[in-house]
Design a protein around this motif. Sequence first.
Motif, PDB file in Angstrom:
ATOM      1  N   TYR A 132       0.846  -1.194   0.000  1.00 46.88           N
ATOM      2  CA  TYR A 132       0.000   0.000   0.000  1.00 46.88           C
ATOM      3  C   TYR A 132       0.881   1.243   0.000  1.00 46.88           C
ATOM      4  O   TYR A 132       1.777   1.395   0.834  1.00 46.88           O
ATOM      5  CB  TYR A 132      -0.905  -0.021   1.218  1.00 46.88           C
ATOM      6  CG  TYR A 132      -1.718   1.236   1.409  1.00 46.88           C
ATOM      7  CD1 TYR A 132      -2.686   1.617   0.477  1.00 46.88           C
ATOM      8  CD2 TYR A 132      -1.546   2.044   2.527  1.00 46.88           C
ATOM      9  CE1 TYR A 132      -3.437   2.756   0.648  1.00 46.88           C
ATOM     10  CE2 TYR A 132      -2.305   3.181   2.714  1.00 46.88           C
ATOM     11  CZ  TYR A 132      -3.241   3.539   1.777  1.00 46.88           C
ATOM     12  OH  TYR A 132      -3.987   4.679   1.952  1.00 46.88           O
ATOM     13  N   VAL A 133       0.653   2.151  -0.959  1.00 43.82           N
ATOM     14  CA  VAL A 133       1.438   3.375  -1.084  1.00 43.82           C
ATOM     15  C   VAL A 133       0.759   4.539  -0.376  1.00 43.82           C
ATOM     16  O   VAL A 133       1.371   5.253   0.411  1.00 43.82           O
ATOM     17  CB  VAL A 133       1.669   3.721  -2.570  1.00 43.82           C
ATOM     18  CG1 VAL A 133       2.375   5.066  -2.709  1.00 43.82           C
ATOM     19  CG2 VAL A 133       2.474   2.628  -3.244  1.00 43.82           C
ATOM     20  N   GLY A 134      -0.539   4.746  -0.642  1.00 39.39           N
ATOM     21  CA  GLY A 134      -1.248   5.857  -0.037  1.00 39.39           C
ATOM     22  C   GLY A 134      -2.544   6.140  -0.770  1.00 39.39           C
ATOM     23  O   GLY A 134      -2.920   5.436  -1.712  1.00 39.39           O
ATOM     24  N   THR A 135      -3.225   7.180  -0.359  1.00 35.36           N
ATOM     25  CA  THR A 135      -4.533   7.541  -0.897  1.00 35.36           C
ATOM     26  C   THR A 135      -4.544   9.013  -1.273  1.00 35.36           C
ATOM     27  O   THR A 135      -3.926   9.840  -0.599  1.00 35.36           O
ATOM     28  CB  THR A 135      -5.634   7.266   0.138  1.00 35.36           C
ATOM     29  OG1 THR A 135      -5.581   5.901   0.538  1.00 35.36           O
ATOM     30  CG2 THR A 135      -7.018   7.552  -0.436  1.00 35.36           C
ATOM     31  N   TYR A 136      -5.220   9.337  -2.361  1.00 34.53           N
ATOM     32  CA  TYR A 136      -5.430  10.731  -2.722  1.00 34.53           C
ATOM     33  C   TYR A 136      -6.881  10.915  -3.149  1.00 34.53           C
ATOM     34  O   TYR A 136      -7.565   9.953  -3.504  1.00 34.53           O
ATOM     35  CB  TYR A 136      -4.476  11.191  -3.825  1.00 34.53           C
ATOM     36  CG  TYR A 136      -4.701  10.555  -5.176  1.00 34.53           C
ATOM     37  CD1 TYR A 136      -5.499  11.165  -6.139  1.00 34.53           C
ATOM     38  CD2 TYR A 136      -4.110   9.340  -5.499  1.00 34.53           C
ATOM     39  CE1 TYR A 136      -5.709  10.587  -7.384  1.00 34.53           C
ATOM     40  CE2 TYR A 136      -4.309   8.754  -6.731  1.00 34.53           C
ATOM     41  CZ  TYR A 136      -5.107   9.383  -7.671  1.00 34.53           C
ATOM     42  OH  TYR A 136      -5.310   8.801  -8.890  1.00 34.53           O
ATOM     43  N   CYS A 137      -7.359  12.154  -3.112  1.00 36.78           N
ATOM     44  CA  CYS A 137      -8.752  12.459  -3.452  1.00 36.78           C
ATOM     45  C   CYS A 137      -8.861  12.623  -4.966  1.00 36.78           C
ATOM     46  O   CYS A 137      -8.158  13.435  -5.569  1.00 36.78           O
ATOM     47  CB  CYS A 137      -9.206  13.732  -2.742  1.00 36.78           C
ATOM     48  SG  CYS A 137     -10.938  14.158  -3.051  1.00 36.78           S
ATOM     49  N   LYS A 145      -7.021   4.654  -3.826  1.00 38.87           N
ATOM     50  CA  LYS A 145      -5.906   4.026  -3.140  1.00 38.87           C
ATOM     51  C   LYS A 145      -4.922   3.499  -4.174  1.00 38.87           C
ATOM     52  O   LYS A 145      -5.318   2.910  -5.172  1.00 38.87           O
ATOM     53  CB  LYS A 145      -6.386   2.888  -2.239  1.00 38.87           C
ATOM     54  CG  LYS A 145      -7.179   3.353  -1.023  1.00 38.87           C
ATOM     55  CD  LYS A 145      -7.472   2.186  -0.089  1.00 38.87           C
ATOM     56  CE  LYS A 145      -8.169   2.667   1.179  1.00 38.87           C
ATOM     57  NZ  LYS A 145      -8.428   1.545   2.112  1.00 38.87           N
ATOM     58  N   VAL A 146      -3.643   3.703  -3.895  1.00 39.03           N
ATOM     59  CA  VAL A 146      -2.586   3.325  -4.831  1.00 39.03           C
ATOM     60  C   VAL A 146      -1.743   2.222  -4.202  1.00 39.03           C
ATOM     61  O   VAL A 146      -1.383   2.290  -3.021  1.00 39.03           O
ATOM     62  CB  VAL A 146      -1.705   4.536  -5.193  1.00 39.03           C
ATOM     63  CG1 VAL A 146      -0.568   4.133  -6.118  1.00 39.03           C
ATOM     64  CG2 VAL A 146      -2.560   5.627  -5.838  1.00 39.03           C
ATOM     65  N   TYR A 147      -1.436   1.200  -5.005  1.00 40.87           N
ATOM     66  CA  TYR A 147      -0.626   0.069  -4.566  1.00 40.87           C
ATOM     67  C   TYR A 147       0.508  -0.148  -5.551  1.00 40.87           C
ATOM     68  O   TYR A 147       0.406   0.185  -6.733  1.00 40.87           O
ATOM     69  CB  TYR A 147      -1.461  -1.215  -4.496  1.00 40.87           C
ATOM     70  CG  TYR A 147      -2.553  -1.203  -3.441  1.00 40.87           C
ATOM     71  CD1 TYR A 147      -2.361  -1.822  -2.210  1.00 40.87           C
ATOM     72  CD2 TYR A 147      -3.779  -0.592  -3.690  1.00 40.87           C
ATOM     73  CE1 TYR A 147      -3.360  -1.834  -1.257  1.00 40.87           C
ATOM     74  CE2 TYR A 147      -4.777  -0.586  -2.738  1.00 40.87           C
ATOM     75  CZ  TYR A 147      -4.566  -1.216  -1.520  1.00 40.87           C
ATOM     76  OH  TYR A 147      -5.560  -1.217  -0.575  1.00 40.87           O
ATOM     77  N   CYS A 148       1.594  -0.764  -5.064  1.00 46.29           N
ATOM     78  CA  CYS A 148       2.639  -1.306  -5.914  1.00 46.29           C
ATOM     79  C   CYS A 148       2.579  -2.824  -5.791  1.00 46.29           C
ATOM     80  O   CYS A 148       2.734  -3.356  -4.684  1.00 46.29           O
ATOM     81  CB  CYS A 148       4.018  -0.796  -5.499  1.00 46.29           C
ATOM     82  SG  CYS A 148       4.335   0.922  -5.951  1.00 46.29           S
ATOM     83  N   CYS A 149       2.334  -3.510  -6.899  1.00 48.10           N
ATOM     84  CA  CYS A 149       2.179  -4.961  -6.887  1.00 48.10           C
ATOM     85  C   CYS A 149       3.398  -5.607  -7.549  1.00 48.10           C
ATOM     86  O   CYS A 149       3.939  -5.088  -8.526  1.00 48.10           O
ATOM     87  CB  CYS A 149       0.895  -5.368  -7.615  1.00 48.10           C
ATOM     88  SG  CYS A 149      -0.610  -4.755  -6.793  1.00 48.10           S
ATOM     89  N   PHE A 150       3.795  -6.784  -7.001  1.00 46.63           N
ATOM     90  CA  PHE A 150       5.030  -7.429  -7.411  1.00 46.63           C
ATOM     91  C   PHE A 150       4.768  -8.867  -7.843  1.00 46.63           C
ATOM     92  O   PHE A 150       3.673  -9.408  -7.641  1.00 46.63           O
ATOM     93  CB  PHE A 150       6.041  -7.379  -6.269  1.00 46.63           C
ATOM     94  CG  PHE A 150       6.348  -5.987  -5.819  1.00 46.63           C
ATOM     95  CD1 PHE A 150       7.344  -5.251  -6.429  1.00 46.63           C
ATOM     96  CD2 PHE A 150       5.614  -5.388  -4.796  1.00 46.63           C
ATOM     97  CE1 PHE A 150       7.631  -3.955  -6.022  1.00 46.63           C
ATOM     98  CE2 PHE A 150       5.882  -4.096  -4.389  1.00 46.63           C
ATOM     99  CZ  PHE A 150       6.898  -3.372  -5.013  1.00 46.63           C
TER     100      PHE A 150
END
Length: 369
Positions: A264-269, A282-287
Motif C-alpha cells: 500500500y502506497v497511499g490515498t489521494y482524493c 488508493k494506490v498500490y505497488c504490486c510485485f
Amino acid sequence: APQCTVTQSYPINLCDPYFGIYWGCNSGDLRVDLVSCTAPVDGATPYTVTGENVVTTTRDESQCAGIAADSSCQQDTETCTDSDPVTRIVDGIAVTQPCWAWSRSYSCAQFTEAQDCQTLVDTPGCKLVREDCLAGEPCRTWERVYDCPVPDQPANSNQFICDGDVYCIDGSCETIQREANDEFKDAVVALNAMNQARREFDPDNLTLFKGTRESCSSKVFGILNCCKGKGFPLIPGIQLLVALGCSREEMLLHQKDAQGLCAYVGTYCSSSFLGVCLTKRKVYCCFESKLSRILQEQGRQQLNKPWGKPKTEQCSGFTIDEFARLDLSRMDFSEVYAEFTDAARLPDELQATQEIQQKIEDYYARARQ
C-alpha cells in the motif's frame, strides 16, 4: 475635436460665375461640413443645440450577494423570471431589455463531523499510524491509516521428522533429541531472494524488484468499496461489483493484495465538492511474488527511501547499488516461511518410522541367509 463627427458635407466651387461675371477665384476642392458634437468645443459656437436622455442599466444583484460571497455555496442555475414586455417606460423613457428579473439557485454545504473509522478503533491490536489530508483548505477530509494484525491462521497439525533422529536396533527404537536450527529458514529465504533477483533483473534500467502501479476507488462514507485488500476474503460475485461500478482491474488488484503481492502506497482524493472529498483512490505497488513485496517494503525502510506521493509513485525497483546495501538478516520473512517449508515438506512421521523399521528387518533377514 474627438467628440465631433461629420454628419453632412456640401462641396462648393468659387470659380462658378455669379450674375454672368467672373469675380476671380481660387481653384481647389472646397466643402462645407455639418458637424455634430457630443460636448462643447473650445472657440466654436454651435449653430444649434439639441439634447437627449441617455439610459444606463445595471443588474441589481444585492439580494444574492451574501450567498455568492459564501465559499461553501456554489451557483447551480440562473433563470429569467420576468421578460414580458421587453420594452418598458422608465421615467418617461422607453427602455428595452430581454430580461427584467432573474432567479438563481445555489447549493450550499453544511459541514458536520462524521467518521467511519470506529471499527478499526474498536479492533484490538489496531494502532493509528498517521493521518493524511485528502481535500480542503483548511483540510475537511482526513484519512486515518491504522496498522492492524492479520487474523490468526489455523495452526498446521502436520509433524515432521528428519533423517537420523530415530535409531532402531533389533526392533528397539530410540528418538534422538536435537535442538532446532532456526537459521535454516533464513538461509532458504536468502537463496530464494537471490533467485528472485535473477529472474526480476531489468537489464535495460539495471534495477531489481520493479513493481507495477495499480489503484482502486471507493466512495467516502459510501457503500460501494472497490478496495478491500489484505486480511479480507476474496469478494464473491465479482460480476455484480463490476455492474455496480467497480472495474475488472480493481477486482484483480483486490485478489493480488489479498494474496500478499501488493504494498500500500497511499490515498489521494480523485473528486471533491466544496472542499469535501467524494471519491478517494488508493494506490498500490504490486510485485511478482510475496518475497519481492517484503524486500521492497523493508528494504525501503533500511535505505530511508519511502514511497512517493500516491499521485506520482511509479513503483520503481532497487538499483544494483541499493540492493547491495540491503541487510537481509535484519528483515522479517516470517510471512513466507510457511511457503518454503511446504515446498520442502517431509513424509509423514509414522510412515517414515515404518519404512525405517522395515529396512532394518530386511537387513537382518539378508544377514541370516
